[in-house]
Design a protein around this motif. Structure first.
Motif, short mmCIF file in Angstrom:
data_model
loop_
_atom_site.label_atom_id
_atom_site.label_comp_id
_atom_site.label_asym_id
_atom_site.label_seq_id
_atom_site.Cartn_x
_atom_site.Cartn_y
_atom_site.Cartn_z
N PRO A 71 0.81 -1.22 0.00
CA PRO A 71 0.00 0.00 0.00
C PRO A 71 0.85 1.27 0.00
O PRO A 71 0.37 2.33 -0.36
CB PRO A 71 -0.82 -0.12 1.29
CG PRO A 71 -0.02 -1.01 2.16
CD PRO A 71 0.71 -1.96 1.24
N ASN A 72 2.11 1.16 0.40
CA ASN A 72 2.99 2.33 0.46
C ASN A 72 3.86 2.47 -0.78
O ASN A 72 4.77 3.29 -0.78
CB ASN A 72 3.88 2.25 1.70
CG ASN A 72 3.07 2.25 2.96
OD1 ASN A 72 2.04 2.91 3.04
ND2 ASN A 72 3.50 1.51 3.96
N LYS A 73 3.62 1.68 -1.81
CA LYS A 73 4.47 1.70 -2.99
C LYS A 73 4.38 3.05 -3.68
O LYS A 73 3.30 3.56 -3.96
CB LYS A 73 4.05 0.60 -3.96
CG LYS A 73 4.92 0.56 -5.20
CD LYS A 73 4.52 -0.58 -6.10
CE LYS A 73 5.39 -0.59 -7.35
NZ LYS A 73 5.04 -1.69 -8.22
N ASN A 74 5.55 3.60 -3.94
CA ASN A 74 5.65 4.86 -4.65
C ASN A 74 6.59 4.62 -5.84
O ASN A 74 7.80 4.51 -5.65
CB ASN A 74 6.19 5.95 -3.73
CG ASN A 74 6.25 7.31 -4.39
OD1 ASN A 74 6.37 7.43 -5.60
ND2 ASN A 74 6.17 8.34 -3.58
N PRO A 75 6.07 4.54 -7.06
CA PRO A 75 6.90 4.21 -8.23
C PRO A 75 8.07 5.17 -8.42
O PRO A 75 9.15 4.75 -8.86
CB PRO A 75 5.92 4.29 -9.40
CG PRO A 75 4.57 4.15 -8.80
CD PRO A 75 4.66 4.70 -7.42
N ASP A 76 7.88 6.43 -8.09
CA ASP A 76 8.97 7.40 -8.25
C ASP A 76 10.13 7.10 -7.30
O ASP A 76 11.30 7.15 -7.69
CB ASP A 76 8.46 8.83 -8.01
CG ASP A 76 7.43 9.26 -9.05
OD1 ASP A 76 7.50 8.73 -10.19
OD2 ASP A 76 6.57 10.09 -8.73
#
Length: 112
Positions: A71-76
């Motif tokens: 849920p905390n995935k940030n692609p950048d």
């Protein structure tokens, strides 16, 4: 030798016990304090030891529910970290190939 001690009687009836387990199964996360409050408010049950609560957690449920996606995935941030790791590996390529340096990998979940 025959022991006559059969343990103490549980505070919850079978129906109440089933109700608590069903309540726990509906939740995404379990907190000890929340369980204590629920048991006291709903059934007037307060245990002296936390072990009684832990036993409820153990019955037919898992303490941790899995998630299909982070849920905390940030692609950048992941892309930035990947570039950082790649640059570091390129810089230390000679030591890695010669065996002077050993590299351990981290998966995406641990990068953030």
């Amino acid at each position: 030798m025959k022991l006559k001690y059969k343990g103490s009687k549980g505070y919850l009836t079978a129906v109440q016990h089933t109700t608590v387990i069903d309540w726990l199964k509906q939740k995404n996360y379990w907190h000890l304090d929340e369980l204590k409050t629920y048991l006291e408010d709903s059934f007037g049950v307060v245990s002296e030891s936390n072990q009684s609560y832990y036993e409820l957690f153990k019955q037919n449920i898992s303490w941790n529910k899995t998630q299909k996606k982070n849920p905390n995935k940030n692609p950048d941030l992941v892309a930035k970290k990947k570039l950082e790791i790649t640059a570091w590996l390129d810089t230390h390529q000679r030591e890695i190939v010669s065996g002077e340096l050993v590299v351990f990998f981290e998966d995406e979940c641990h990068l953030l």
